[in-house]
Design an enzyme around this catalytic site. Structure first.
Site, short mmCIF file in Angstrom:
data_model
loop_
_atom_site.label_atom_id
_atom_site.label_comp_id
_atom_site.label_asym_id
_atom_site.label_seq_id
_atom_site.Cartn_x
_atom_site.Cartn_y
_atom_site.Cartn_z
N ARG A 84 32.40 11.59 -20.52
CA ARG A 84 31.35 12.44 -21.10
C ARG A 84 31.43 13.78 -20.40
O ARG A 84 31.70 13.83 -19.19
CB ARG A 84 29.96 11.81 -20.93
CG ARG A 84 28.84 12.65 -21.54
CD ARG A 84 27.50 11.88 -21.73
NE ARG A 84 26.90 11.41 -20.51
CZ ARG A 84 26.90 10.14 -20.12
NH1 ARG A 84 27.50 9.22 -20.84
NH2 ARG A 84 26.32 9.78 -18.98
N ASP A 97 20.93 18.89 -16.02
CA ASP A 97 21.50 17.63 -16.52
C ASP A 97 22.98 17.87 -16.81
O ASP A 97 23.33 18.42 -17.86
CB ASP A 97 20.73 17.23 -17.80
CG ASP A 97 21.19 15.91 -18.38
OD1 ASP A 97 22.01 15.22 -17.74
OD2 ASP A 97 20.72 15.56 -19.49
N ASP A 112 0.82 -1.22 0.00
CA ASP A 112 0.00 0.00 0.00
C ASP A 112 0.85 1.27 0.00
O ASP A 112 0.41 2.33 0.41
CB ASP A 112 -0.94 -0.01 1.21
CG ASP A 112 -0.18 -0.07 2.52
OD1 ASP A 112 1.07 -0.28 2.47
OD2 ASP A 112 -0.79 0.08 3.58
N HIS A 159 14.66 14.89 -20.72
CA HIS A 159 14.59 14.80 -22.18
C HIS A 159 13.29 15.50 -22.54
O HIS A 159 12.22 14.89 -22.56
CB HIS A 159 14.60 13.34 -22.65
CG HIS A 159 15.90 12.65 -22.34
ND1 HIS A 159 16.06 11.29 -22.39
CD2 HIS A 159 17.11 13.15 -21.97
CE1 HIS A 159 17.31 10.99 -22.06
NE2 HIS A 159 17.96 12.09 -21.80
N GLU A 168 26.59 17.18 -24.96
CA GLU A 168 27.17 16.10 -24.17
C GLU A 168 27.90 15.03 -24.98
O GLU A 168 27.52 13.87 -24.97
CB GLU A 168 26.08 15.44 -23.31
CG GLU A 168 24.80 15.05 -24.07
CD GLU A 168 23.82 14.33 -23.15
OE1 GLU A 168 24.22 13.36 -22.50
OE2 GLU A 168 22.65 14.76 -23.10
N GLU A 186 29.03 17.18 -20.11
CA GLU A 186 27.68 17.63 -20.47
C GLU A 186 27.34 18.94 -19.79
O GLU A 186 27.40 19.06 -18.57
CB GLU A 186 26.65 16.56 -20.05
CG GLU A 186 25.21 16.99 -20.28
CD GLU A 186 24.20 15.88 -20.01
OE1 GLU A 186 24.48 15.01 -19.16
OE2 GLU A 186 23.14 15.89 -20.64
N HIS A 246 26.08 7.77 -29.07
CA HIS A 246 24.83 8.50 -28.80
C HIS A 246 24.86 9.88 -29.45
O HIS A 246 25.89 10.31 -29.98
CB HIS A 246 24.56 8.60 -27.29
CG HIS A 246 25.63 9.29 -26.48
ND1 HIS A 246 25.76 10.65 -26.44
CD2 HIS A 246 26.61 8.79 -25.68
CE1 HIS A 246 26.76 10.98 -25.62
NE2 HIS A 246 27.31 9.87 -25.16
N ASP A 306 26.89 11.63 -13.99
CA ASP A 306 25.84 12.31 -14.76
C ASP A 306 24.68 12.49 -13.80
O ASP A 306 23.99 11.53 -13.45
CB ASP A 306 25.45 11.43 -15.96
CG ASP A 306 24.44 12.11 -16.87
OD1 ASP A 306 23.81 13.09 -16.44
OD2 ASP A 306 24.26 11.62 -18.00
N HIS A 348 19.95 16.99 -26.31
CA HIS A 348 18.48 16.89 -26.33
C HIS A 348 17.91 18.15 -25.70
O HIS A 348 18.60 18.85 -24.95
CB HIS A 348 18.03 15.64 -25.55
CG HIS A 348 18.65 15.53 -24.18
ND1 HIS A 348 18.17 16.21 -23.08
CD2 HIS A 348 19.74 14.86 -23.72
CE1 HIS A 348 18.92 15.94 -22.02
NE2 HIS A 348 19.89 15.13 -22.39
N HIS A 362 23.89 3.97 -19.35
CA HIS A 362 22.88 4.22 -18.32
C HIS A 362 23.17 3.42 -17.05
O HIS A 362 22.28 2.81 -16.47
CB HIS A 362 21.48 3.89 -18.85
CG HIS A 362 20.99 4.90 -19.84
ND1 HIS A 362 19.92 4.68 -20.67
CD2 HIS A 362 21.43 6.14 -20.14
CE1 HIS A 362 19.74 5.74 -21.44
NE2 HIS A 362 20.64 6.64 -21.14
N TYR A 409 33.81 6.29 -25.14
CA TYR A 409 33.65 5.15 -24.23
C TYR A 409 34.45 3.96 -24.78
O TYR A 409 34.15 3.48 -25.87
CB TYR A 409 32.17 4.77 -24.12
CG TYR A 409 31.29 5.99 -23.86
CD1 TYR A 409 31.09 6.45 -22.57
CD2 TYR A 409 30.74 6.71 -24.92
CE1 TYR A 409 30.32 7.60 -22.34
CE2 TYR A 409 29.98 7.85 -24.70
CZ TYR A 409 29.77 8.29 -23.41
OH TYR A 409 29.03 9.42 -23.19
#
Ligand code: GLY
Ligand code: MN
Ligand code: MN
Length: 436
Positions: free
Chosen positions: A404, A270, A38, A360, A383, A406, A349, A259, A353, A242, A387
């Protein structure tokens, strides 16, 4: 004071009404979602609903009766209920909603089904979402059927059901000055979290200890929550785009990729930063880092009104490919490697965005088959990354490095404002901050 007031939301509804011109607009907020037994997940309102109302409670519906581009705004919300409010907190209630949310009328959500066929009678167009099997969708269908069953009384049901989301999304794509002030503030909180992480790494043994520092900065600064699950990825984990387990142990010779961004007053930040856990980049880490940084700065430099959204991605790809060729990780000419797509082994990638209420964010990326032209007020991320997995076929010295960088940028009349420039980024800035 940074923030939005009820008149800002009313003005948005008025703008939407001018666009839609004639018909009935209906939109519900997000449902509550059970986590287990619940217990619910923390409630997060629907971004479009909140954009038009500023209202954060669940079980609410906005209805606008639009005639000649002018609207009568009606809110359906949870009624006051002293027993329930003891458990779940205060509710605004319909009586207070009229003034506090600048509505024309407000009713209990329990009256929605009975009132809906009245509002839809003799209207031609419904503006809403459809296809999501929501209880609201069922209520609208029931109302239409009810009106149709009374056709012999001379009434008619709407003949058009228009998906309204793209109209709202186009509004959301261009941020006004209040939204920009909110985005700036949230970006500063996130930048502080990243800078603190670079210092906290010294005493940390596991990725989650750094995630805790980030969450602390977010909550301590009054942010609602992370805008998305934070990625705290040490060494080879950074090559998983991710990665959110955040439970690995730290080898201080590796790089750390973080990130993480917060949601402040309903708007996301972001940021990604990558830094050496030892406080100093090794030779090869620095070589790769400088390539990504160069690509990121070149991409930012090319952003201004009138360029296409895809242009800054292409700009970043060119710089990354040139660097990969220099390091002999790709062979051939820049154009040849871009053409063959060989660089995608290391950069798989896109470079950014839209950013806004959602990390996003909404808004079309193409118009009539062409990448969209940028306009002042658009906000997006830049970004690029590289890798190189531990099982990669390239020389071992490159293995287990994921980088990365960004930032969040606002398109201005002159070019860009970097909203996240408080987060240290150059090799010098990072090393002197970490070794202070
Ligand atoms: N953190 C998600 C992204 O950077 O797009
Ligand atoms: Mn990100
Ligand atoms: Mn992003």
């Amino acid at each position: 004071m940074i923030g939005l007031i009820e008149q800002d939301f009313k003005q948005r509804r008025q703008r939407l009404a001018r666009t839609l011109k004639e018909g009935v607009f209906i939109l519900c907020t997000a449902p509550q979602v059970i986590r287990n037994a619940d217990t619910h997940f923390n409630y997060r309102w629907d971004s479009n609903f909140h954009y038009l109302t500023g209202f954060k409670e669940p079980n609410a519906v906005l209805l606008m009766i639009i005639h000649d581009g002018l609207s009568q705004d009606i809110l359906f919300c949870q009624p006051k209920d002293p027993d329930k409010e003891i458990w779940d907190g205060l509710r605004l209630g319909p009586e207070a909603a009229v003034e506090e949310l600048a509505m024309d009328e407000a009713y209990s959500i329990h009256e929605l089904n009975d009132r809906l066929s009245h509002y839809l009678t003799d209207q031609t167009t419904i503006f809403s979402t459809w296809g999501n099997k929501s209880p609201l969708e069922e209520s609208i269908v029931n109302a239409i059927n009810d009106i149709k069953s009374r056709a012999r009384q001379g009434v008619s049901a709407p003949s058009q059901w228009v998906d309204v989301l793209s109209s709202i999304h186009e509004m959301r794509l261009i941020k006004d000055s209040s939204e920009i002030a909110i985005l700036r503030h949230g970006a500063n909180i996130a930048a502080r979290a990243h800078n603190r992480s670079m210092l906290a790494i010294k005493d940390a043994r596991y990725e989650y200890e750094i995630e805790a520092v980030i969450l602390h900065e977010f909550k301590h600064s009054g942010a609602d929550a992370p805008a998305y699950p934070s990625i705290v990825a040490a060494g080879n984990h950074a090559t998983i785009l991710h990665y959110i387990e955040n439970n690995g142990s730290l080898n201080k010779k590796d790089l750390m990729l973080i990130d993480a961004g917060c949601e402040w007053q309903g708007y996301a930040s972001d940021i990604t930063r990558t830094f050496p856990m030892s406080g100093s980049f090794s030779g090869v880490q620095k070589e790769l880092y400088e390539i990504v940084l160069d690509a990121q700065m070149k991409a930012i430099d090319c952003i201004k009104p009138g360029i296409q959204f895809n242009d800054y991605h292409l700009c970043a790809v060119r710089a990354l490919v040139a660097g990969l060729i220099d390091l002999k990780l790709c062979t051939g000419t820049v154009d040849g490697v871009i053409e063959s797509g060989d660089y995608r082994r290391f950069y798989m990638h896109r470079t950014g965005h839209w950013l806004g209420r959602d990390v996003h964010d909404v808004g079309q990326y193409s118009v009539e088959g062409q990448s969209r032209r940028l306009e002042p007020g658009m906000v997006m991320t830049v970004e690029p990354g590289l890798y190189i997995r531990a099982d990669s076929s390239v020389p071992e010295q490159f293995h287990g490095i994921g980088i990365r960088i960004e930032d969040d940028v606002l398109v201005t009349h002159q070019g860009v404002e970097i909203l996240t420039n408080q987060a240290y980024k150059t090799v010098d800035e990072i090393e002197s901050w970490m070794n202070q």
